[in-house]
Design a protein around this motif. Structure first.
Motif, PDB file in Angstrom:
ATOM      1  N   PRO A 273      25.977  61.263  36.788  1.00  0.00           N
ATOM      2  CA  PRO A 273      25.333  62.040  35.721  1.00  0.00           C
ATOM      3  C   PRO A 273      25.511  63.547  35.838  1.00  0.00           C
ATOM      4  O   PRO A 273      25.694  64.226  34.835  1.00  0.00           O
ATOM      5  CB  PRO A 273      23.861  61.647  35.848  1.00  0.00           C
ATOM      6  CG  PRO A 273      23.873  60.303  36.452  1.00  0.00           C
ATOM      7  CD  PRO A 273      25.041  60.278  37.387  1.00  0.00           C
ATOM      8  N   GLU A 274      25.491  64.076  37.071  1.00  0.00           N
ATOM      9  CA  GLU A 274      25.580  65.524  37.214  1.00  0.00           C
ATOM     10  C   GLU A 274      26.958  66.078  36.853  1.00  0.00           C
ATOM     11  O   GLU A 274      27.132  67.291  36.718  1.00  0.00           O
ATOM     12  CB  GLU A 274      25.212  65.957  38.648  1.00  0.00           C
ATOM     13  CG  GLU A 274      26.144  65.430  39.726  1.00  0.00           C
ATOM     14  CD  GLU A 274      25.680  64.116  40.320  1.00  0.00           C
ATOM     15  OE1 GLU A 274      26.007  63.845  41.481  1.00  0.00           O
ATOM     16  OE2 GLU A 274      24.996  63.360  39.604  1.00  0.00           O
ATOM     17  N   CYS A 275      27.941  65.186  36.678  1.00  0.00           N
ATOM     18  CA  CYS A 275      29.294  65.635  36.352  1.00  0.00           C
ATOM     19  C   CYS A 275      29.710  65.291  34.927  1.00  0.00           C
ATOM     20  O   CYS A 275      30.836  65.598  34.519  1.00  0.00           O
ATOM     21  CB  CYS A 275      30.301  65.018  37.327  1.00  0.00           C
ATOM     22  SG  CYS A 275      30.045  65.471  39.052  1.00  0.00           S
ATOM     23  N   GLU A 276      28.823  64.652  34.164  1.00  0.00           N
ATOM     24  CA  GLU A 276      29.242  64.170  32.841  1.00  0.00           C
ATOM     25  C   GLU A 276      29.586  65.302  31.873  1.00  0.00           C
ATOM     26  O   GLU A 276      30.309  65.091  30.899  1.00  0.00           O
ATOM     27  CB  GLU A 276      28.168  63.278  32.232  1.00  0.00           C
ATOM     28  CG  GLU A 276      26.903  64.011  31.861  1.00  0.00           C
ATOM     29  CD  GLU A 276      26.045  63.213  30.892  1.00  0.00           C
ATOM     30  OE1 GLU A 276      25.027  63.733  30.471  1.00  0.00           O
ATOM     31  OE2 GLU A 276      26.413  62.078  30.568  1.00  0.00           O
ATOM     32  N   HIS A 277      29.087  66.514  32.125  1.00  0.00           N
ATOM     33  CA  HIS A 277      29.368  67.624  31.215  1.00  0.00           C
ATOM     34  C   HIS A 277      30.784  68.159  31.359  1.00  0.00           C
ATOM     35  O   HIS A 277      31.288  68.850  30.468  1.00  0.00           O
ATOM     36  CB  HIS A 277      28.363  68.756  31.432  1.00  0.00           C
ATOM     37  CG  HIS A 277      28.415  69.376  32.799  1.00  0.00           C
ATOM     38  ND1 HIS A 277      28.072  68.678  33.932  1.00  0.00           N
ATOM     39  CD2 HIS A 277      28.787  70.624  33.210  1.00  0.00           C
ATOM     40  CE1 HIS A 277      28.218  69.453  34.986  1.00  0.00           C
ATOM     41  NE2 HIS A 277      28.655  70.633  34.577  1.00  0.00           N
TER      42      HIS A 277
END
Length: 319
Positions: A273-277
Motif C-alpha cells: 500500500p505505501e508504494c501504490e502512488h
C-alpha cells in the motif's frame, strides 16, 4: 497541563478524522464517533478525564483500523474471498517497503541470460523481481521430476505419517489437510487433467533429507545467484490448470527463487500500500524452464496455472 493535553488530543483526533475521510471512510459514521468522543471528553470530571481520554483514543484507533481493513479489501486484494486469515497481522507487522523496488516498473524484467554481477546489482537484494528464461537449462529436473515421481518418493518413505514434521503444507482451496492426504487423494485422472476431474493446488516445504538429496541431484543452485549466497529449505508447488495461490504476502526471512519445472504459470505482483502512488501491479508468465526471483515478503503475489498440463515448480530462499 491537563487542559493543554486535552486540546492537543482534540487536534490529533481531528487530524485522524480528516485522514480517515480522505481514505474513504464514511464521513457520517466518523463524525458521529468523534462527536461522541468529544462530548464525553467535555462532560467528564477531572477525576474521570484520564480514563475518558483513553477510551476516546481507543475508539479512534478502532475507527482507523476499520479504514485500514477497508483499504486492504478494496485496494490491495482482487477478491476479498481470497484473503487468508493471517493476512492482516502480516500486513500490520511487516517492515515498510522501499518503493524503489517497483518504481517505474511496468512489467517484470526478463533476461535470456544475466551475469552474477548484474543480477546482484539489480535484483539479488533490491526486492526488484526478475525472470530468467531457461534458467534451468542444465538441470535434468524437467525430464525426470514429475508429480507422480514425487508422490511415489513421499509415499514410499517409512515415516510418511510424520514426514512433514514442522514443515509447512498449504492445501489452499482444497480439502487436503496434510501432504500425505493430498498424495493419497490426487488421482491419476487429476494429474492428467482429464475432463471432469477436480481442480487442485498445493504447496509444501520439504523436510526429508533423502528427498532433498534426490531433488538436488536433478537441480542445482541457479547459475546467476551470487557465489556466496546459500540456499535453504526447498519449496514445492503443484496444481491443475485454472487455479493457483490467492493473493497474499509471505513471512519468510529472505528473498527467494522459484523454477517452473512443468507447465506454465502466471505471477501477479502487487506493490504494498505505501508504494501504490508510484508503483503498479505487474505480471510475469513463466514457461517451462524459467525461473522467477521475487521478495515475497514485500510483494503481494498470486499465481494462475495455464491450460494444457499441471504445473510443478520448486524453489528456495537464499541469502
Amino acid at each position: 497541563m491537563e487542559t493543554h493535553a486535552f486540546l492537543k488530543l482534540q487536534r490529533e483526533l481531528k487530524s485522524l478524522r480528516e485522514q480517515a475521510i480522505k481514505d474513504s471512510a464514511n464521513p457520517e459514521e466518523i463524525d458521529e464517533t468523534f462527536s461522541q468522543v468529544f462530548s464525553e471528553l467535555s462532560a467528564k470530571t477531572e477525576r474521570n478525564r484520564t480514563l475518558t481520554i483513553f477510551f476516546g483514543v481507543t475508539l479512534t484507533l478502532i475507527s482507523c483500523l476499520a479504514v485500514a481493513v477497508q483499504f486492504l479489501v478494496t485496494s490491495v486484494y482482487d477478491d476479498p474471498c481470497l484473503i487468508y486469515m493471517h493476512a492482516l497481522p502480516e500486513e500490520l507487522s511487516r517492515p515498510i517497503a522501499d518503493c524503489s523496488m517497483c518504481k517505474d516498473l511496468t512489467t517484470v524484467p526478463r533476461y535470456d541470460f544475466i551475469t552474477k554481477e548484474e543480477f546482484e546489482l539489480k535484483h539479488a537484494y533490491t526486492s526488484q523481481p526478475a525472470v530468467i528464461a531457461k534458467g534451468t537449462e542444465n538441470w535434468t529436473a524437467s525430464k525426470n521430476l514429475t508429480f507422480s515421481y514425487l508422490k511415489e518418493l513421499y509415499l514410499a518413505t517409512a515415516d510418511v505419517d510424520n514426514i512433514q514434521g514442522d514443515c509447512a503444507f498449504f492445501g489452499y482451496r482444497t480439502d487436503f489437510v496434510s501432504l500425505k492426504h493430498a498424495f493419497e487423494s490426487i488421482t491419476t485422472e487429476m494429474e492428467n487433467v482429464e475432463p471432469g476431474s477436480p481442480n487442485w493446488y498445493i504447496g509444501w516445504s520439504n523436510c526429508d533429507e533423502n528427498i532433498s538429496s534426490v531433488i538436488h541431484q536433478l537441480s542445482s543452485k541457479p547459475y546467476f545467484l551470487p557465489e556466496r549466497s546459500r540456499q535453504y529449505n526447498t519449496w514445492i508447488f503443484a496444481g491443475s490448470p485454472g487455479v493457483g495461490a490467492g493473493i497474499h504476502i509471505d513471512t519468510v526471512d529472505l528473498p527467494s527463487w522459484q523454477a517452473q519445472i512443468l507447465g506454465r504459470k502466471t505471477w501477479t505482483l502487487t506493490p504494498p500500500p505505501e508504494c501504490e502512488h508510484i508503483c503498479q501491479t505487474i505480471n510475469a508468465t513463466l514457461n517451462q524452464g524459467d525461473i522467477i526471483v521475487v521478495n515475497t515478503n514485500q510483494w503481494y503475489h498470486s499465481t494462475t496455472i495455464h491450460e494444457g498440463s499441471i504445473s510443478l515448480s520448486i524453489g528456495s530462499e537464499y541469502d
